[in-house]
Each structure stands twice: as C-alpha cells, then as structure tokens.
Design a protein around this motif. Structure first.
Motif: not given
Length: 281
Positions: A14, A17, A57
């Motif tokens: 993550l 990202e 997210r």
C-alpha cells in the motif's frame, strides 16, 4: 492494485501506491489499522483484511482529492493534546499555539484566573489553557451549535468539562450583563478577507467558511472583539488575538484606539506577526 508475492495486500504494498507522500499514507494506515508507527514497520508484510484495505483506499482517494487528513482521521494534535475535529470546526494549527503560550505567560502569578475564549471552535485554545492551568476557569463561546458539540466532547475526553463553560453566542451576546469581568480574553476569530484566493486552496476549501472569513475586510470580527473587551476585562488584564499575516498594524491600531496599554505583536516561528494583544488600563 498492489499486492504481495502471494497475492495479499500488505502495508508494504500500500505504501508503494502512488498519489500521497509515504508520511501521509502511514497516518491513514495507522488510523485504519489501529497500529503504531513501529507496528507499521515490523508488520509491513502481514496480509491485511480486505475490509481494512477498502477503507484505507477510500480515505486515500479522498486525501488525493484534497480533503484534510485531520478530517479523515477525525483528530488533530494541538499543544500536546489530541482533539477531535470535524468539518464543523477549524483545524487547530501549530501557529495558534503561540496564542496559548502568550496567554499562559501573562496568567503567571495570578490565582484562579477567569478566561474568556471567543469563537472557540474545537475548544483547542480554551482547553489547552485549562489543561496547563488546573486552577483556571474558562468560558468558551461560539455561535455554531455543531462546533460547540465538538468542543464539549473534547472537554469531556480530556477530563476538563467541569472547568469549562460553553455558551452558544455571537461574540459577547450570550454573556450576562452582570457577568464578572475576566482576567483574560483570547480569540482566534475569522480574519481572512472575503474573496481571498487562499479560501479556494488546500485545506481551507473544506473548512467552515464562517470560521475563516468575516465575509468583509478581515477586521470586522476583530473590531467587535477589541471594542467589547474593555468592559469585559478586569483592570490590568490582557486581550490577545490571532490575526492574518498582514493585519498586525491594524489590530494594534484598534487596541490603541480602545485605550489598551502595552500593545504589542508577537511573531510566530515563521517570523510572521501572528498575535497582537494589549492590557486594559
């Protein structure tokens, strides 16, 4: 979608990202997972629950769109304390800690001071003073009922509720005519000029407009505060106000015209004259 070698989603993947600095991603991950910074490092390859990944997210996308991290996590640190915040209140800022520091310095030597905080918002200023001065009694006013609910919750969470009185009020309006004078008045009022370009930039886009601008020349609230302070302060007591980077001279002029003594402006860590005050004659 980033995944580990086994197809799982982890903190490590993550953080790779795109869209946010790693520091902001870590704040959001800590909030979602309930993990400390150390746990984010030591457990960075641990598979994460799909629900947690989905929540992260969602917050990540909202932050990329510009929403302040304080509103996404619901908290902000101020003067060493953790405050709940919501879009109903201004996000407490580090430069406002100067106002608290100046207030505490001028309260030294006095016993059981009574302090009035005008436009309290989240209650950050009033509660920081109450926390640092256990003998102080605070009265905190705001015209927003939603803001007062946030402030009251913060007072309860910090164990300061018995010493802080919250009133829904448009500046001095809700104070009784025979209210005893205060030992200090502090305020961080709306002072951005109507139409200022900063109101449509950064975090300010998401904060309550009425807490940022007076919808006029930036001095409308400050004029009311300074004019009303004279009759609300004990002789020799202080008024302290935060203001905009270009307003110090104007606020000093207001204080001088109202008869305050020892009028001064103090610079923040960025070198900007951020807080102005004076002492009632």
């Amino acid at each position: 979608m980033s995944q580990g070698q086994d197809g799982s989603t982890t903190v490590e993947t993550l953080l790779r990202e795109p869209g946010l600095p790693p520091s902001e991603s870590r704040i959001l991950l800590s909030h979602v997972l309930g993990w400390s910074r150390t746990q984010l490092i030591t457990r960075d390859r641990e598979p994460l629950a799909p629900d947690a990944v989905a929540v992260y997210r969602g917050l990540h996308a909202r932050r990329v769109a510009g929403e302040p991290i304080a509103y996404l996590t619901g908290t902000r640190e101020f003067f060493g304390l953790t405050f709940a915040v919501s879009p109903s209140v201004l996000i407490p800022r580090p430069e406002t800690e100067l106002l608290v520091e100046l207030a505490l310095a001028r309260l030294e030597g006095g016993a059981t001071p009574r302090v009035l905080d005008l436009g309290t918002g989240s209650g950050a200023i009033a509660l920081a003073i109450a926390h640092s001065r256990p003998d102080a009694q605070l009265t905190a006013l705001d015209r927003s009922a939603d803001a007062l609910r946030v402030a009251t919750g913060n007072a309860q969470q910090l164990g300061l509720a018995p010493r802080v009185r919250f009133l829904e009020s448009d500046w001095y309006g809700a104070l009784a005519a025979d209210e005893a004078p205060f030992d200090m008045i502090v305020s961080n009022p709306p002072y951005i000029v109507a139409g200022d370009e900063h109101l449509s930039q950064g975090d300010l886009r998401f904060e309550p407009a009425d807490a940022l601008t007076d919808h006029a020349d930036g001095l409308a609230a400050l004029r009311i505060i300074v004019a009303g302070a004279v009759s609300r302060l004990k002789p020799g007591s202080w008024l302290l106000c935060e203001h905009g980077y270009h307003q110090a001279a104007d606020v000093r002029a207001l204080c001088n015209a109202a008869g305050f003594l020892d009028v001064f402006s103090e610079r923040d860590l960025a070198g900007i004259e951020r807080t102005t005050g004076g002492r009632r004659a």
